[in-house]
Design an enzyme around this catalytic site. Structure first.
Site, PDB file in Angstrom:
ATOM      1  N   TYR A 135       0.855  -1.184   0.000  1.00 27.66           N
ATOM      2  CA  TYR A 135       0.000   0.000   0.000  1.00 27.66           C
ATOM      3  C   TYR A 135       0.891   1.234   0.000  1.00 27.66           C
ATOM      4  O   TYR A 135       1.710   1.424   0.908  1.00 27.66           O
ATOM      5  CB  TYR A 135      -0.927   0.025   1.217  1.00 27.66           C
ATOM      6  CG  TYR A 135      -1.921   1.169   1.114  1.00 27.66           C
ATOM      7  CD1 TYR A 135      -3.118   0.997   0.446  1.00 27.66           C
ATOM      8  CD2 TYR A 135      -1.637   2.427   1.648  1.00 27.66           C
ATOM      9  CE1 TYR A 135      -4.022   2.045   0.314  1.00 27.66           C
ATOM     10  CE2 TYR A 135      -2.526   3.479   1.511  1.00 27.66           C
ATOM     11  CZ  TYR A 135      -3.718   3.280   0.842  1.00 27.66           C
ATOM     12  OH  TYR A 135      -4.603   4.320   0.691  1.00 27.66           O
ATOM     13  N   GLN A 197     -10.852   0.043   1.119  1.00 28.12           N
ATOM     14  CA  GLN A 197     -11.247  -0.844   0.018  1.00 28.12           C
ATOM     15  C   GLN A 197     -10.033  -1.473  -0.658  1.00 28.12           C
ATOM     16  O   GLN A 197     -10.106  -2.601  -1.163  1.00 28.12           O
ATOM     17  CB  GLN A 197     -12.127  -0.115  -0.999  1.00 28.12           C
ATOM     18  CG  GLN A 197     -11.503   1.051  -1.724  1.00 28.12           C
ATOM     19  CD  GLN A 197     -11.698   2.375  -0.996  1.00 28.12           C
ATOM     20  OE1 GLN A 197     -11.894   2.404   0.217  1.00 28.12           O
ATOM     21  NE2 GLN A 197     -11.659   3.470  -1.736  1.00 28.12           N
ATOM     22  N   ASN A 220      -3.540   6.037   6.208  1.00 24.68           N
ATOM     23  CA  ASN A 220      -4.303   6.799   7.198  1.00 24.68           C
ATOM     24  C   ASN A 220      -5.021   5.837   8.153  1.00 24.68           C
ATOM     25  O   ASN A 220      -4.832   4.618   8.108  1.00 24.68           O
ATOM     26  CB  ASN A 220      -5.276   7.760   6.507  1.00 24.68           C
ATOM     27  CG  ASN A 220      -6.305   7.024   5.655  1.00 24.68           C
ATOM     28  OD1 ASN A 220      -6.538   5.820   5.798  1.00 24.68           O
ATOM     29  ND2 ASN A 220      -6.934   7.743   4.741  1.00 24.68           N
ATOM     30  N   SER A 243       3.564   9.677  12.248  1.00 24.79           N
ATOM     31  CA  SER A 243       5.010   9.680  12.423  1.00 24.79           C
ATOM     32  C   SER A 243       5.433  10.509  13.638  1.00 24.79           C
ATOM     33  O   SER A 243       4.669  11.328  14.164  1.00 24.79           O
ATOM     34  CB  SER A 243       5.665  10.219  11.153  1.00 24.79           C
ATOM     35  OG  SER A 243       7.032   9.921  11.127  1.00 24.79           O
ATOM     36  N   GLN A 265       9.476  16.297  10.656  1.00 21.92           N
ATOM     37  CA  GLN A 265       8.473  15.327  11.103  1.00 21.92           C
ATOM     38  C   GLN A 265       7.092  15.962  11.134  1.00 21.92           C
ATOM     39  O   GLN A 265       6.104  15.351  10.722  1.00 21.92           O
ATOM     40  CB  GLN A 265       8.849  14.811  12.490  1.00 21.92           C
ATOM     41  CG  GLN A 265       8.522  13.364  12.704  1.00 21.92           C
ATOM     42  CD  GLN A 265       9.217  12.479  11.694  1.00 21.92           C
ATOM     43  OE1 GLN A 265      10.392  12.645  11.393  1.00 21.92           O
ATOM     44  NE2 GLN A 265       8.502  11.544  11.132  1.00 21.92           N
ATOM     45  N   HIS A 268       4.655  16.082   8.013  1.00 24.58           N
ATOM     46  CA  HIS A 268       3.986  14.886   7.502  1.00 24.58           C
ATOM     47  C   HIS A 268       2.480  14.949   7.687  1.00 24.58           C
ATOM     48  O   HIS A 268       1.710  14.593   6.785  1.00 24.58           O
ATOM     49  CB  HIS A 268       4.501  13.639   8.232  1.00 24.58           C
ATOM     50  CG  HIS A 268       5.728  13.044   7.623  1.00 24.58           C
ATOM     51  ND1 HIS A 268       5.738  12.475   6.374  1.00 24.58           N
ATOM     52  CD2 HIS A 268       6.989  12.915   8.109  1.00 24.58           C
ATOM     53  CE1 HIS A 268       6.959  12.016   6.111  1.00 24.58           C
ATOM     54  NE2 HIS A 268       7.734  12.294   7.137  1.00 24.58           N
ATOM     55  N   GLU A 333       9.783   6.425  17.160  1.00 25.32           N
ATOM     56  CA  GLU A 333      10.010   5.897  15.819  1.00 25.32           C
ATOM     57  C   GLU A 333      11.392   6.324  15.315  1.00 25.32           C
ATOM     58  O   GLU A 333      12.194   5.509  14.863  1.00 25.32           O
ATOM     59  CB  GLU A 333       8.918   6.422  14.889  1.00 25.32           C
ATOM     60  CG  GLU A 333       9.079   6.015  13.442  1.00 25.32           C
ATOM     61  CD  GLU A 333       8.086   6.729  12.539  1.00 25.32           C
ATOM     62  OE1 GLU A 333       7.934   6.301  11.377  1.00 25.32           O
ATOM     63  OE2 GLU A 333       7.467   7.722  12.978  1.00 25.32           O
ATOM     64  N   HIS A 334      11.650   7.624  15.370  1.00 28.35           N
ATOM     65  CA  HIS A 334      12.948   8.187  14.972  1.00 28.35           C
ATOM     66  C   HIS A 334      13.572   8.857  16.191  1.00 28.35           C
ATOM     67  O   HIS A 334      12.925   9.659  16.860  1.00 28.35           O
ATOM     68  CB  HIS A 334      12.786   9.243  13.877  1.00 28.35           C
ATOM     69  CG  HIS A 334      12.025   8.777  12.676  1.00 28.35           C
ATOM     70  ND1 HIS A 334      10.704   9.111  12.454  1.00 28.35           N
ATOM     71  CD2 HIS A 334      12.412   8.003  11.622  1.00 28.35           C
ATOM     72  CE1 HIS A 334      10.305   8.572  11.317  1.00 28.35           C
ATOM     73  NE2 HIS A 334      11.309   7.894  10.798  1.00 28.35           N
ATOM     74  N   ASP A 367      14.935   8.382   5.719  1.00 30.90           N
ATOM     75  CA  ASP A 367      13.685   8.312   4.967  1.00 30.90           C
ATOM     76  C   ASP A 367      13.918   7.920   3.516  1.00 30.90           C
ATOM     77  O   ASP A 367      13.073   7.272   2.897  1.00 30.90           O
ATOM     78  CB  ASP A 367      12.976   9.667   4.996  1.00 30.90           C
ATOM     79  CG  ASP A 367      12.054   9.811   6.190  1.00 30.90           C
ATOM     80  OD1 ASP A 367      11.858   8.824   6.916  1.00 30.90           O
ATOM     81  OD2 ASP A 367      11.528  10.923   6.401  1.00 30.90           O
ATOM     82  N   GLU A 421      -0.858 -34.104  30.053  1.00 34.96           N
ATOM     83  CA  GLU A 421      -1.834 -33.219  29.419  1.00 34.96           C
ATOM     84  C   GLU A 421      -3.107 -33.959  29.032  1.00 34.96           C
ATOM     85  O   GLU A 421      -4.005 -33.376  28.411  1.00 34.96           O
ATOM     86  CB  GLU A 421      -1.209 -32.560  28.185  1.00 34.96           C
ATOM     87  CG  GLU A 421      -0.045 -31.636  28.529  1.00 34.96           C
ATOM     88  CD  GLU A 421       0.536 -30.911  27.326  1.00 34.96           C
ATOM     89  OE1 GLU A 421       0.121 -31.213  26.190  1.00 34.96           O
ATOM     90  OE2 GLU A 421       1.392 -30.030  27.523  1.00 34.96           O
ATOM     91  N   HIS A 426      -1.335 -39.045  21.672  1.00 38.68           N
ATOM     92  CA  HIS A 426       0.027 -38.517  21.558  1.00 38.68           C
ATOM     93  C   HIS A 426       1.021 -39.520  22.165  1.00 38.68           C
ATOM     94  O   HIS A 426       2.033 -39.881  21.555  1.00 38.68           O
ATOM     95  CB  HIS A 426       0.163 -37.185  22.295  1.00 38.68           C
ATOM     96  CG  HIS A 426      -0.335 -36.004  21.532  1.00 38.68           C
ATOM     97  ND1 HIS A 426      -1.648 -35.847  21.184  1.00 38.68           N
ATOM     98  CD2 HIS A 426       0.326 -34.910  21.052  1.00 38.68           C
ATOM     99  CE1 HIS A 426      -1.786 -34.701  20.528  1.00 38.68           C
ATOM    100  NE2 HIS A 426      -0.604 -34.115  20.425  1.00 38.68           N
TER     101      HIS A 426
END
Length: 448
Positions: A135, A197, A220, A243, A265, A268, A333-334, A367, A421, A426
């Protein structure tokens, strides 16, 4: 003339208050709106699963303003988009492609073979998934770098078929640089689809879109919640939130560089978080003014201001040890270390998606072309997860080859564990073999 400052970054000096503020930033995606969105996402997923292309076309027309017929971008458009790029941009993409590929080649996992004490052979074998779906976001911006960062590890893993979904504009055109990047990485199939979708189409398949085994790539809240919902039907890379960057700076840091890195940052998304933790009070006092100066001509200044007003923070600490502790609690994250000895400080950090050491390593190089993947854990998830990698597009299989001696040596233990068990068959599956083995051994010892 630009208006004077319309926001002021909050400055916190108390470590406990700082922890509370950082916790608030981690939870910036947790709100009641999510539940309304989740219901909408579930409805879209259900409809696409049941009606396939008809639902995909309907939702694309409803949300994106065009009718995607055909859903797929003609393959020759990808090559034409590549040829239409300026030479400088082609060169930049090719340089990034080489560096990212070289780094990810080093990630290929090795098969394991272990010989046991009784002659048994144990192993783990890695194989790529058959088909991956990527994506690639549109909307506020299009990201050809995301094409490279997702497609290259899939290719290095050996995935046979890679497809892309990326939203188009109201004229039905996917961003041409995204198409060009797709051509560069050897992806031949791009669908003009975005939102929940698109995730549903790749997860369930339709007449036009093949069902994939793994879906990767950020998006998103609709995309993120859709990925969360289809996990189990397909594999996913992660649930990427908005981010974030955290910068630890001392007296050696330059205010203009710190401001630019925070803005890199903030630009974004209005939900992006930008945090400065510093031992330098003077830097803390200067940074808002420096940011405002850089925003005067900034093309995305309203997005930046929204981000920094709600999710920006400055923390002043007495020492770098406290800075590192606060950073680990946030698990950014960064993480940029703009300090005199970044390598020393990096050893104190346990939780971060990516660490950028020193003034010559701005987050932007990560990046685009440093080499390591830029798809990173967000919103505190770096405590337990890492970057997208070659392994995202692979699965491993255990190999177990016992011989008679190995089963004789371990079989009684297997039976006892199975009986504990309550799993009769088994235990019986082992007992039968050991009984037959004992019988064969007895017969072998009898005189002829």
């Amino acid at each position: 003339m630009e208006n004077p400052a319309v926001f002021s970054l909050r400055i916190v000096r108390d470590p406990e208050l700082a922890r509370k503020e950082l916790k608030r930033l981690i939870g910036r995606m947790d709100n009641a709106q999510q539940w309304k969105v989740r219901d909408q996402v579930d409805a879209i997923l259900f409809d696409v699963r049941n009606r396939g292309d008809a639902a995909i076309i309907q939702f694309t027309e409803q949300f994106d303003g065009f009718r995607p017929e055909p859903i797929v971008v003609p393959e020759d458009q990808l090559e034409r988009a590549w040829r239409a790029l300026s030479k400088n941009l082609r060169d930049a993409l090719e340089q990034a492609h080489r560096r990212i590929t070289d780094f990810h080649q080093c990630q290929r996992p090795a098969d394991i073979t272990v010989n046991g004490p009784y002659g048994e052979c144990l192993g783990r074998r890695w194989r790529p998934v058959d088909r991956a779906g990527l994506y690639i976001p549109g909307g506020r911006a299009a990201y050809p770098s995301t094409v490279l960062m997702n497609a290259i590890p899939a290719r290095v893993a050996g995935v046979n078929e890679v497809v892309i979904c990326s939203p188009a504009d109201q004229s039905g055109q996917v961003n041409p640089v995204v198409l060009a990047a797709s051509h560069l990485v050897g992806v031949h199939t791009v669908f003009r689809l975005g939102g929940a979708q698109a995730i549903a189409a790749m997860a369930y398949g339709s007449d036009s879109v093949p069902k994939v085994d793994v879906i990767s790539g950020p998006g998103n809240i609709y995309v993120t919640l859709a990925k969360q919902a289809v996990y189990g039907q397909v594999g996913i890379d992660s649930l990427a939130g908005p981010s974030e960057i955290l910068i630890i700076a001392d007296e050696s840091a330059k205010p203009d560089q710190v401001a630019a890195d925070l803005l890199a940052q903030a630009e974004h998304d209005p939900l992006a978080a930008a945090v400065l933790i510093t031992t330098n009070q003077a830097l803390a006092d200067k940074i808002t003014q420096e940011i405002e100066q850089q925003l005067v001509t900034h093309p995305r200044r309203e997005i930046c201001r929204a981000s920094l007003s709600n999710w920006g923070l400055i923390v002043v600490c007495k020492n770098l040890e406290t800075c590192a502790q606060l950073s680990d609690g946030f698990a950014p994250e960064h993480l940029e270390l703009l300090v005199e000895q970044p390598e020393v400080l990096a050893k104190q950090i346990q939780h971060a998606g990516a660490i950028f050491l020193g003034p010559w390593s701005p987050e932007a190089v990560g990046d685009y072309l440093a080499g390591p993947n830029h798809t990173l854990p967000t919103c505190g998830t770096a405590r337990f997860s890492g970057a997208l990698s070659v392994e995202t597009f692979m699965r491993h299989t255990s190999l177990i080859a016992f011989n008679r001696a190995a089963l004789e040596a371990t079989g009684l233990a297997v039976q006892k564990l199975a009986e504990s068990e309550g799993l009769h068959s088994h235990a019986e599956s082992v007992r039968l073999r050991l009984s037959e083995s004992a019988s064969l051994s007895y017969e072998h010892r009898q005189p002829r």
